[in-house]
Write an enzyme that holds these catalytic residues in place. Structure first.
Site, short mmCIF file in Angstrom:
data_model
loop_
_atom_site.label_atom_id
_atom_site.label_comp_id
_atom_site.label_asym_id
_atom_site.label_seq_id
_atom_site.Cartn_x
_atom_site.Cartn_y
_atom_site.Cartn_z
CG ASP A 100 -0.16 -0.01 2.54
OD1 ASP A 100 0.81 -0.79 2.66
OD2 ASP A 100 -0.53 0.75 3.47
CD GLU A 101 -0.98 4.94 2.81
OE1 GLU A 101 -1.99 5.65 3.01
OE2 GLU A 101 -0.16 4.66 3.71
CB VAL A 102 4.05 1.98 -3.63
CG1 VAL A 102 5.51 1.77 -4.04
CG2 VAL A 102 3.45 0.67 -3.13
#
Length: 481
Positions: free
Chosen positions: A148-150
């Site tokens: 997530d949230e790369v």
């Protein structure tokens, strides 16, 4: 009577990158999780896992030992809680990439959040992490590989060059890494299915997602922690994922850690609304697609942020949300059941004699969070202080002697009351948490206000022993009120 819930699996998320509990606290709280309706745990170990070999430097100071992890799993099994370990493998890699030994694997050199997906060493690194975690979690049906949230993906030099090539895109880059990590899991641990947070997948065109092969490898976890969740959009997203070829989906709600990085007390009503809306999504989406729901309880927003609500403080919110899922709503009889299970006289208050594990922490943290700072601010706004011991006076250590009699007793009284309560809180925290977490929470939430009182006393003491200088316009005998 409970209603059939659309979520067969109900996992409580343990975010151990902040204030990880002692194993002894798990032995107390796991039976309560089961009684409240949970049947699984998502354990995000981060630096609390006892990595070995070249990964040993990832361990936090108080990381669990292998025997402690084994004991956590035994305790979970006793309470019929299936454990799903979470290993970050793409974004939120700060606890790995902050180390000099792995800094060369950052996507963008200054930022330790995202792994460079072009380096073969990157896949070897996360593969080794997964293998070590699953070695201690043999038989796990699922492993969560994060993703997530790369942040900053595509901004590194290797990525910029790669993206200049025809047919390449940021979405393709993301899917390629997810596919590589998931393939590693399935090849090395064929009985274990990878889960991924879905935010990096949401906006990828359907045909590209289908062609990537990722839908055959992972089960996405659709997360949304808002009280105003868009039900229609979530249903459309579920249908899109189904058409792409994903066989199972998960939902993720929040019972704490999602309403502010510095939040100390959960907004229970916010979290209840979030779960009501997830029930509506489950009732409107494709049938039999949802494997379960993960009730997240974030402890930090990322590796470097401050602590938000401690686990014991979040228990009433967790209890209410789990019972809501089981009963299909939060009617008065459900609220009464939650209060009965926790020994709380009233949900949302810390008054009375609650009996759940960590209830003393819940009660004391509530008092500190609601009243410490405000009581100090009220004292500092006292007319004797603002009128006769202002910042001007304090810097010069000037005070009318009679004012010391008005100010000092009140300061001593307030400091004494809070010191006694804080000592109780510190003792309770030490039983549930390790010393660094206790120190951090107290330093962030208690010491600034206590220091204001101590500094005021020190200034009063120094002013009391300093001779009154003659000063035009400053007549020490002018007002004796």
């Amino acid at each position: 009577m409970s209603h059939p819930t659309p979520f067969k699996m109900r996992l409580v998320h343990l975010d151990l990158k902040g204030a990880p509990p002692r194993v002894s606290y798990f032995s107390e709280i796991f039976p309560l999780f089961h009684a409240l309706g949970a049947n699984g745990l998502l354990i995000e170990y981060e630096d609390m896992f006892p990595y070995e070999g070249h990964l040993r430097l990832l361990r936090a100071t108080h990381a669990y030992s292998p025997s402690e992890v084994t004991e956590i799993l035994r305790l979970a099994e006793l309470s019929k809680l299936e454990v799903v370990p979470l290993v970050q493998t793409f974004g939120h890699m700060e606890f790995v990439l902050k180390h000099t030994a792995f800094a060369h694997l950052r996507e963008v050199a200054p930022f330790p959040s995202t792994l460079n997906p072009h380096e073969a060493e990157s896949l070897a690194l996360v593969g080794a992490m997964i293998d070590q975690v699953l070695e201690l979690h043999r038989g796990a049906r699922w492993v969560h590989i994060g993703c997530d949230e790369v942040c900053h993906l595509g901004e590194g030099e290797a990525s910029r060059q790669w993206l200049q090539q025809e047919q390449n895109s940021q979405a393709k880059l993301c899917l390629s890494h997810v596919r590589a990590v998931a393939s590693h899991v399935l090849a090395r641990h064929p009985g274990t299915t990878p889960l991924v947070w879905d935010d990096m997948l949401r906006d990828i065109p359907q045909d590209q997602l289908t062609a990537s092969g990722v839908p055959q490898l992972v089960e996405p976890v659709l997360w949304d922690y808002g009280a105003d969740l868009d039900i229609h959009s979530k249903v459309l997203l579920m249908e899109k994922y189904q058409e792409c070829g994903f066989s199972r989906l998960w939902a993720a709600s929040a019972f704490k850690g999602a309403t502010g990085a510095t939040q100390a007390l959960p907004h229970i009503e916010h979290h209840l609304r979030n779960h009501v809306q997830w029930l509506q999504v489950a009732g409107s989406g494709p049938a039999d697609m949802l494997q379960g729901i993960i009730l997240t309880g974030w402890q930090r927003y990322d590796h470097f942020s401050v602590l938000c609500e401690l686990l014991p403080v979040g228990i009433p919110s967790l209890a209410a949300c789990l019972q809501l899922l089981l009963h299909g709503g939060f009617a008065e009889h459900v609220r009464l059941r939650v209060e009965h299970l926790l020994g709380l006289p009233s949900l949302g208050t810390a008054q009375g004699t609650s009996s759940f594990p960590g209830s003393d922490i819940h009660a004391l943290v509530t008092q500190v969070s609601l009243h410490l700072r405000s009581s100090v601010d009220t004292l500092l706004g006292n007319r004797y202080i603002t009128g006769w011991f202002s910042p001007y006076h304090r810097r010069r250590k000037l005070i009318h002697p009679v004012m010391i009699q008005h100010i000092q007793p009140e300061v001593l009284s307030l400091l004494g009351r809070w010191s006694a309560l804080v000592q109780q809180l510190e003792t309770a925290l030490q039983l549930a948490f390790y010393p660094d977490a206790v120190e951090e929470w107290l330093e962030e939430n208690v010491r600034p206000s206590m220091q204001q009182l101590q500094d005021l006393l020190q200034d009063l003491s120094e002013a009391a022993h300093r001779p009154l200088p003659p000063s035009p316009g400053w007549d020490p005998g002018r007002d004796c009120r």
